[in-house]
Structures are given as C-alpha cells and as structure tokens.
Design a protein around this motif. Structure first.
Motif, PDB file in Angstrom:
ATOM      1  N   ALA A   1       9.234  -5.049  -1.196  1.00  0.00           N
ATOM      2  CA  ALA A   1       8.183  -4.859  -2.180  1.00  0.00           C
ATOM      3  C   ALA A   1       6.841  -4.976  -1.499  1.00  0.00           C
ATOM      4  CB  ALA A   1       8.294  -5.909  -3.276  1.00  0.00           C
ATOM      5  N   ALA A   2       5.889  -4.175  -1.918  1.00  0.00           N
ATOM      6  CA  ALA A   2       4.542  -4.262  -1.357  1.00  0.00           C
ATOM      7  C   ALA A   2       3.539  -4.337  -2.503  1.00  0.00           C
ATOM      8  CB  ALA A   2       4.252  -3.049  -0.483  1.00  0.00           C
ATOM      9  N   LYS A   3       2.578  -5.219  -2.347  1.00  0.00           N
ATOM     10  CA  LYS A   3       1.526  -5.322  -3.352  1.00  0.00           C
ATOM     11  C   LYS A   3       0.382  -4.426  -2.908  1.00  0.00           C
ATOM     12  CE  LYS A   3      -1.209  -9.010  -4.313  1.00  0.00           C
ATOM     13  NZ  LYS A   3      -1.376 -10.442  -4.512  1.00  0.00           N
ATOM     14  N   LEU A   4       0.074  -3.430  -3.745  1.00  0.00           N
ATOM     15  CA  LEU A   4      -0.965  -2.470  -3.394  1.00  0.00           C
ATOM     16  C   LEU A   4      -2.174  -2.687  -4.279  1.00  0.00           C
ATOM     17  CD1 LEU A   4       1.274   0.712  -3.282  1.00  0.00           C
ATOM     18  CD2 LEU A   4       0.663  -0.753  -1.391  1.00  0.00           C
ATOM     19  N   THR A   5      -3.341  -2.630  -3.676  1.00  0.00           N
ATOM     20  CA  THR A   5      -4.585  -2.679  -4.451  1.00  0.00           C
ATOM     21  C   THR A   5      -5.179  -1.280  -4.442  1.00  0.00           C
ATOM     22  OG1 THR A   5      -4.867  -4.899  -3.604  1.00  0.00           O
ATOM     23  CG2 THR A   5      -6.750  -3.933  -4.718  1.00  0.00           C
ATOM     24  N   LEU A   6      -5.394  -0.746  -5.632  1.00  0.00           N
ATOM     25  CA  LEU A   6      -5.846   0.634  -5.748  1.00  0.00           C
ATOM     26  C   LEU A   6      -7.270   0.700  -6.280  1.00  0.00           C
ATOM     27  CD1 LEU A   6      -2.809   2.244  -7.607  1.00  0.00           C
ATOM     28  CD2 LEU A   6      -3.102   1.985  -5.184  1.00  0.00           C
ATOM     29  N   VAL A   7      -7.997   1.694  -5.763  1.00  0.00           N
ATOM     30  CA  VAL A   7      -9.266   2.090  -6.386  1.00  0.00           C
ATOM     31  C   VAL A   7      -9.072   3.556  -6.734  1.00  0.00           C
ATOM     32  CG1 VAL A   7     -11.703   2.514  -6.037  1.00  0.00           C
ATOM     33  CG2 VAL A   7     -10.674   0.454  -5.120  1.00  0.00           C
ATOM     34  N   GLY A   8      -9.063   3.869  -8.024  1.00  0.00           N
ATOM     35  CA  GLY A   8      -8.644   5.206  -8.410  1.00  0.00           C
ATOM     36  C   GLY A   8      -7.191   5.346  -8.019  1.00  0.00           C
TER      37      GLY A   8
ATOM     38  N   VAL B   1      -5.223   3.743  -2.099  1.00  0.00           N
ATOM     39  CA  VAL B   1      -4.816   2.379  -1.785  1.00  0.00           C
ATOM     40  C   VAL B   1      -5.861   1.791  -0.846  1.00  0.00           C
ATOM     41  CG1 VAL B   1      -2.963   0.944  -0.915  1.00  0.00           C
ATOM     42  CG2 VAL B   1      -2.429   3.147  -1.910  1.00  0.00           C
ATOM     43  N   VAL B   2      -6.425   0.649  -1.220  1.00  0.00           N
ATOM     44  CA  VAL B   2      -7.410   0.031  -0.335  1.00  0.00           C
ATOM     45  C   VAL B   2      -6.835  -1.171   0.404  1.00  0.00           C
ATOM     46  CG1 VAL B   2      -9.460   0.831  -1.519  1.00  0.00           C
ATOM     47  CG2 VAL B   2      -8.388  -1.282  -2.257  1.00  0.00           C
ATOM     48  N   GLU B   3      -5.748  -1.719  -0.144  1.00  0.00           N
ATOM     49  CA  GLU B   3      -5.154  -2.870   0.532  1.00  0.00           C
ATOM     50  C   GLU B   3      -3.654  -2.854   0.299  1.00  0.00           C
ATOM     51  OE1 GLU B   3      -7.173  -6.569  -0.455  1.00  0.00           O
ATOM     52  OE2 GLU B   3      -5.551  -7.630   0.555  1.00  0.00           O
ATOM     53  N   CYS B   4      -2.912  -3.209   1.327  1.00  0.00           N
ATOM     54  CA  CYS B   4      -1.460  -3.238   1.192  1.00  0.00           C
ATOM     55  C   CYS B   4      -0.954  -4.555   1.754  1.00  0.00           C
ATOM     56  CB  CYS B   4      -0.842  -2.066   1.950  1.00  0.00           C
ATOM     57  SG  CYS B   4       0.931  -2.179   2.085  1.00  0.00           S
ATOM     58  N   GLU B   5      -0.145  -5.228   0.970  1.00  0.00           N
ATOM     59  CA  GLU B   5       0.391  -6.515   1.415  1.00  0.00           C
ATOM     60  C   GLU B   5       1.914  -6.435   1.346  1.00  0.00           C
ATOM     61  OE1 GLU B   5       0.411 -10.901  -0.344  1.00  0.00           O
ATOM     62  OE2 GLU B   5      -1.504  -9.899  -0.647  1.00  0.00           O
ATOM     63  N   PRO B   6       2.575  -6.129   2.466  1.00  0.00           N
ATOM     64  CA  PRO B   6       4.035  -6.021   2.414  1.00  0.00           C
ATOM     65  C   PRO B   6       4.682  -7.393   2.248  1.00  0.00           C
ATOM     66  CG  PRO B   6       3.147  -5.165   4.499  1.00  0.00           C
ATOM     67  CD  PRO B   6       2.054  -5.885   3.814  1.00  0.00           C
ATOM     68  N   HIS B   7       5.677  -7.464   1.398  1.00  0.00           N
ATOM     69  CA  HIS B   7       6.404  -8.716   1.181  1.00  0.00           C
ATOM     70  C   HIS B   7       7.832  -8.562   1.685  1.00  0.00           C
ATOM     71  CE1 HIS B   7       3.812 -11.183  -1.610  1.00  0.00           C
ATOM     72  NE2 HIS B   7       3.072 -10.123  -1.325  1.00  0.00           N
ATOM     73  N   ALA B   8       8.290  -9.578   2.415  1.00  0.00           N
ATOM     74  CA  ALA B   8       9.642  -9.514   2.969  1.00  0.00           C
ATOM     75  C   ALA B   8      10.473 -10.638   2.365  1.00  0.00           C
ATOM     76  CB  ALA B   8       9.576  -9.644   4.481  1.00  0.00           C
ATOM     77  N   GLY B   9      11.727 -10.670   2.708  1.00  0.00           N
ATOM     78  CA  GLY B   9      12.567 -11.803   2.336  1.00  0.00           C
ATOM     79  C   GLY B   9      13.588 -11.529   1.259  1.00  0.00           C
ATOM     80  N   TYR B  10      13.605 -10.333   0.689  1.00  0.00           N
ATOM     81  CA  TYR B  10      14.555 -10.077  -0.397  1.00  0.00           C
ATOM     82  C   TYR B  10      16.000 -10.011   0.096  1.00  0.00           C
ATOM     83  CZ  TYR B  10      10.466  -9.071  -3.206  1.00  0.00           C
ATOM     84  OH  TYR B  10       9.274  -9.180  -3.859  1.00  0.00           O
TER      85      TYR B  10
ATOM     86  N   HIS C   1      -1.791  -2.146   8.189  1.00  0.00           N
ATOM     87  CA  HIS C   1      -2.880  -1.429   8.848  1.00  0.00           C
ATOM     88  C   HIS C   1      -2.885   0.052   8.510  1.00  0.00           C
ATOM     89  CE1 HIS C   1      -3.693  -4.930  11.352  1.00  0.00           C
ATOM     90  NE2 HIS C   1      -2.384  -5.035  11.497  1.00  0.00           N
ATOM     91  N   LEU C   2      -1.690   0.610   8.239  1.00  0.00           N
ATOM     92  CA  LEU C   2      -1.585   2.061   8.094  1.00  0.00           C
ATOM     93  C   LEU C   2      -1.899   2.540   6.691  1.00  0.00           C
ATOM     94  CD1 LEU C   2       1.621   2.898  10.127  1.00  0.00           C
ATOM     95  CD2 LEU C   2      -0.608   3.926  10.415  1.00  0.00           C
ATOM     96  N   VAL C   3      -1.564   1.726   5.696  1.00  0.00           N
ATOM     97  CA  VAL C   3      -1.634   2.224   4.328  1.00  0.00           C
ATOM     98  C   VAL C   3      -3.062   2.334   3.788  1.00  0.00           C
ATOM     99  CG1 VAL C   3      -0.965   1.694   1.966  1.00  0.00           C
ATOM    100  CG2 VAL C   3       0.712   1.607   3.773  1.00  0.00           C
ATOM    101  N   PRO C   4      -3.965   1.363   4.023  1.00  0.00           N
ATOM    102  CA  PRO C   4      -5.291   1.484   3.407  1.00  0.00           C
ATOM    103  C   PRO C   4      -5.946   2.822   3.711  1.00  0.00           C
ATOM    104  CG  PRO C   4      -5.038  -0.681   4.324  1.00  0.00           C
ATOM    105  CD  PRO C   4      -3.836   0.086   4.754  1.00  0.00           C
ATOM    106  N   GLY C   5      -6.383   3.495   2.659  1.00  0.00           N
ATOM    107  CA  GLY C   5      -7.009   4.800   2.836  1.00  0.00           C
ATOM    108  C   GLY C   5      -6.157   5.957   2.362  1.00  0.00           C
ATOM    109  N   VAL C   6      -4.834   5.757   2.225  1.00  0.00           N
ATOM    110  CA  VAL C   6      -4.014   6.872   1.756  1.00  0.00           C
ATOM    111  C   VAL C   6      -3.975   6.860   0.234  1.00  0.00           C
ATOM    112  CG1 VAL C   6      -2.548   6.822   3.796  1.00  0.00           C
ATOM    113  CG2 VAL C   6      -1.788   5.669   1.737  1.00  0.00           C
ATOM    114  N   ARG C   7      -3.557   7.996  -0.347  1.00  0.00           N
ATOM    115  CA  ARG C   7      -3.420   8.053  -1.807  1.00  0.00           C
ATOM    116  C   ARG C   7      -2.094   7.409  -2.194  1.00  0.00           C
ATOM    117  NH1 ARG C   7      -5.986  13.609  -3.934  1.00  0.00           N
ATOM    118  NH2 ARG C   7      -5.828  12.448  -5.865  1.00  0.00           N
ATOM    119  N   PHE C   8      -2.042   6.973  -3.437  1.00  0.00           N
ATOM    120  CA  PHE C   8      -0.876   6.215  -3.888  1.00  0.00           C
ATOM    121  C   PHE C   8       0.414   7.019  -3.715  1.00  0.00           C
ATOM    122  CE2 PHE C   8       1.656   4.493  -7.592  1.00  0.00           C
ATOM    123  CZ  PHE C   8       2.068   3.374  -6.896  1.00  0.00           C
ATOM    124  N   ALA C   9       0.356   8.326  -4.009  1.00  0.00           N
ATOM    125  CA  ALA C   9       1.558   9.151  -3.895  1.00  0.00           C
ATOM    126  C   ALA C   9       2.025   9.273  -2.448  1.00  0.00           C
ATOM    127  CB  ALA C   9       1.304  10.531  -4.473  1.00  0.00           C
TER     128      ALA C   9
END
Lengths: 378, 175
Positions: free
Chosen positions: A25-32, A35-44, A352-360
C-alpha cells in the motif's frame, strides 16, 4: 487546473485492497490529479523469514528462501545455497553447475512472462494478461516434470541439485522455449507497436543510471539505462556455468535520452533479457556432461558447518539478491541470515520516482520496476 | 554519462589508510575488502567511499546481535565499474546502541537502516524516518531479531493470541 484545486491536497491510499496492489500500500498526496508525495508502506507480507531461518537447518533454509519469490524460485533460493557452500567448502559437480544455470535462466524467462502479463493488465491491456501466462504454463509443466512441483521447486541444495534431468524433462523445457519464441514477436508487436501503450509508458519515471544506483536499483532497471551491471558477467559465480557460455549483457542505449531510462525502455529491456536467457539455455544444453548431480559429501558437510561468514549473491530477474550468512562452530542452524531482496530498494525508490506523475500513471511507475512484495517483506 | 574514473581495490585501500588511519583494512579475498571502522568514523568512511568510487551500489545493511549487549553493523557496497565488494564493519555496545546515519550520503540505505532499527533497536541518528517498516505495531520496541527475543510459547500471552487448550489427561477426560 483551476487555482482553487492547486491549494488543496488530497490523501489517497493506493492499496492494500486495490487489485493491482497485491500485498502493499502507498499513501499518495495529490494536488489535482498530480501526485506530489508518495509514502510506500511495507510489511503486509512480513513472515520474519530471517528469524525463522535461524531455527532451520542449512538444507531447510533454501526452502524458505524460494517462498520469498515464487516466480523466480530457482534464483531466489540460490544466494543462501551458495553461502552455505562457501562455508562448508562443498564442491559442486560440473553437471550440477550447468543444470542449475539452465533452470535459473528458465526461471528468469518464466518470471518475465508473468511480468508482461501483469504489467499489461495494470495498464488495461487484458488480452496481454492471458497470452503470456498461457506460455508460462509450459514452463511450469517443465518445472513439474523436473521436480514434481510447479512453483516451490526446491531444486538447488547445498552441494548440487536435487533432481536429475531426464530426456522428457529436457524435451518439455525445449518445447516451452519454442512456444514462447513463436509468440514473442506477437507480444512485442502488441506492446511496442501499440500507440496507446507507448503514450502511457514513454517519459514516465525517467531516471539516470547514477540516480538509480544511488537508490539501490539493480538488474533490468539499471541495464535499461545503458549500464551493463550484471553479476552473471561481472563476478561469475564458480558454482554456476555462465563462464562456459558466449553471451553479452543485454542493455539499451537510448538515442533520445542517453544514460536514462523510462518505463518503456525498461519494458524493452525485459524483452531483451528473455532473448539472452534463451541463448544461454541453448548453449548450455549442448554442453551438458554426464556425472554426479550433487557432492557425495553434501549431506554430512552441510549438516554441521564450521564458524564463518559468507556472502552469497545472484543476479535475479529483478536485480541483485544477496544473503549474508554467519555461522558458529559446529552449529546446525545459522546464527544470522540477512536477506537482501532486489525489490526492497525498488519499492523504496517510489518515494523519489512518483512525485510529479499523474495519478493514473502511478501504477505504470510501480509496474515498470517489476517489484514483488515477498522480496521486501520477507 | 560523464567520464569514468576507475579505482583498483588496492588503490582504494591505500587511500583509506592514508586519509583515515584509524580504520583497519582487511582483504577477505581478491575482490572483497573489509574496513573495520570505529563508530565515530562511519560518516567519514562512507563519504570517502562514495567520493572515490564512482557509482557505488548500496547493497545492504546487516545488523548482528552478538549477545551481552554487543552488536555489529555491516554496510555492504558493490562497485560494478571496478568489480569489487567493500564492507564497512562497525561494533556497537550498550543497551541502547546508536550510530550516525549515512542515508543522506547514499539514500539507498535509508530503509535498510530503518529495518535494522526495528529489528535490533540500533538507533541511526539523523535518519529521517525510523518508524516501523515491516513489523506490526504490537512489536514496536521488542526488537525481534535480538537473540534474547524468544519465539516459544513463553511469550504467547504478550501476543494477544488465544491460549491453547490444555491437553486432556491420559486415558481421556473424566468428569
């Protein structure tokens, strides 16, 4: 975007129930919808494999290792096996070395076929989900013919391999390769020839080789940047047979963005990997000598190991996986096992890679790195 | 990519020994070197390695519990261009072992440090996020990979799982 949207941020959890998020699971912070921030969560998936292995003997350990990544089972168990061999001083017979290498490359092809299907489905190409997986069945048949098991093959063991090739198992393997080769060009056309596919992947998650290496990416993710970083070539393992084969590390040298790779490059890279693996298997099948498949002293020598430390590594489908092993004098179980899964760092690098891409496109970034949750959760 | 500067493993050892004489270098084999480093020098050695070896690949951080409050941390690096492995070994002791982070020098080790922290209780000072990575919340501060963490039934009550029923006496239960 209208100005009032830009000020507002939205937090969205991608997974763990999402269909594409199978165990992460990853917690994404979106503007429009950016994605401006991505926080990957591990451990499942965490099953504390490292602690469990401290209570299992040296032959049982490899069975736990292969369960970390069932798609590349032959490759996943190898670093532990080779670390035990280094401490125990076991000598692997020539026939076993070649058989190991053949099956590891077959496992690589099988894993990449799975990835084509999965990645295409994540982008919405559901026809491509099933077709490579039909061919993948043939590889599973070959594994079943050899070891009696389709996924948890338990093939490599300290000192050699568990099951010998038979005429039938070789012919099933050759058949699987032939089937795959006859369909490969079709798949390449479907993916690389599709304008929609290209639009979704080109320019997405682009990074330079220096950045990628700093984040700890390896395998096809770095080779797609034009750096031939491949353990099979760089430090050929004495217990494998890559030095008997004439082959080159497959890399991509992009004309538009030299030294960098995007999601499309990494897909093309994974097609090239398959061609190399097929080439290696064909060359090795011709060189297969007669003889033992396991060191005759393997059972007694791997029972109790002397004190020591060893570092086993292998170039897996997804990158470098390693095992660091420490043993105490005459111990029947390891003192410490540290597993490095290649996807541990691929998953981390989403940050590092996700910020800046569109949600899709988030799932394109994720899928293009070929991560497998078992490798980071262990 | 800019120009490639290669450095041999012996040149690297010479450079480390001249710049940081406190650090002891051991050749484990012809392409694997170990730097035994005092705790205070960890940032110096990792900075020196990343500066002198181009495209240094961060492979792993290995925590080891040597019991009696003694710990070791091994940082493993690999250089593809020069084809050698180098490991940096640090010994730590005390009930609350701690060491400075190197995740700002080479970011690929950030999560490896985070994992070592939750499993061994080794604090990496300066790491931006040392919250739990793999473990469930119940195990926070329990440090399960330490040798004193027992995995038998003696800790069952702590886990909150249902207690197993006692075995019936021999010959079947009698009321």
């Amino acid at each position: 975007m209208s100005p009032d949207i830009i000020d507002e941020t939205t937090e969205i959890w991608f997974g763990p129930q999402h269909v594409s998020a199978h165990g992460w699971a990853a917690k994404l912070t979106l503007v429009g919808d950016y994605v401006v921030e991505c926080e990957p969560h591990a451990g499942y998936f965490h099953r504390s494999a490292e602690k469990v292995m401290e209570f299992r003997n040296f032959r049982q350990g490899s069975l736990i290792m292969e369960r970390l990544c069932m798609l590349e089972a032959f490759l996943a168990e190898y670093p532990y096996v080779t670390a035990v061999e280094q401490i125990a001083g076991l000598e692997v017979p020539e026939r076993a070395k070649i058989m190991r290498t053949i099956m590891m490359e077959a496992s690589r092809i099988h894993s990449l076929q799975f990835w084509w299907g999965q990645f295409s489905a994540e982008l919405g190409f559901f026809a491509m989900l099933i077709w490579p997986w039909v061919d993948r069945e043939w590889f599973l048949n070959a594994f079943e013919e050899l070891s009696g098991s389709r996924h948890a093959v338990s093939y490599n063991t300290p000192g050699g391999v568990r099951y010998d090739f038979t005429e039938k198992s070789i012919s099933v393997l050759e058949l699987a390769i032939e089937r795959m080769e006859s369909n490969m060009s079709k798949f390449e056309d479907m993916l690389m020839g599709s304008p929609v596919f290209r639009m979704r992947t080109e320019g997405i998650a682009q990074y330079t080789a220096e950045q990628g290496i700093k984040w700890g990416l390896s395998g096809p993710n770095i080779k797609a940047c034009g750096i031939p970083m491949d353990l099979r070539k760089d430090s050929p393992d004495p217990n494998l047979a890559y030095d008997l084969v004439d082959w080159d590390v497959p890399i991509i040298e992009s004309k538009e963005h030299p030294g960098e790779s995007d999601a499309f490059d990494r897909m093309v890279q994974r097609f090239k990997e398959v061609e190399t693996s097929v080439d290696i298997i064909r060359q090795l099948l011709k060189q297969l000598p007669e003889g033992d498949i396991i060191d005759p002293k393997a059972r007694s020598k791997a029972n109790r190991l002397p004190e020591g430390e060893a570092y086993g590594r292998v170039e897996g489908t997804r990158g470098i996986s390693t095992v660091w092993l420490k043993t105490t004098e005459k111990a029947q179980t390891p003192y410490r096992v540290k597993i490095r899964g290649p996807c541990f760092n691929s998953y981390y690098s989403l940050k590092h890679l996700v910020p800046g891409v569109r949600f899709a496109d988030f799932i394109v970034v994720f899928g293009s790195l070929d991560p497998y949750p078992g490798w980071w959760d262990r | 990519m800019s120009s490639i500067d290669l450095i041999s493993i012996t040149a690297l050892v010479r450079k480390v020994q001249s710049d940081l004489p406190e650090i002891e270098a051991k050749m484990l084999n012809e392409s694997h070197v170990e730097f035994v480093t005092p705790k205070e020098k960890i940032r110096d050695i990792v900075t020196l390695l990343t500066e002198s070896v181009q495209m240094l690949f961060p492979e792993s951080v290995i925590g080891i519990d040597l019991e009696e409050d003694k710990y070791e941390v091994i940082y493993m690096f690999w250089s593809h261009l020069n084809n050698f492995l180098c490991q940096v070994r640090v010994s730590l002791d005390g009930p609350d072992p701690s060491i400075e982070t190197v995740s700002d020098i080479i970011s690929g080790l950030e999560w490896h440090e985070r994992e070592t922290h939750e499993m061994y209780g080794i604090k990496f000072e300066g790491n931006p996020d040392l919250s739990l990575l793999l473990l469930p919340e119940e195990l926070e501060g329990k440090y399960p990979l330490r040798k004193r963490f027992k995995t038998d039934r003696s800790r069952l009550a702590e886990s909150g799982l249902p207690q197993p029923k006692p075995r019936p006496p021999k010959g079947g239960a009698t009321e």
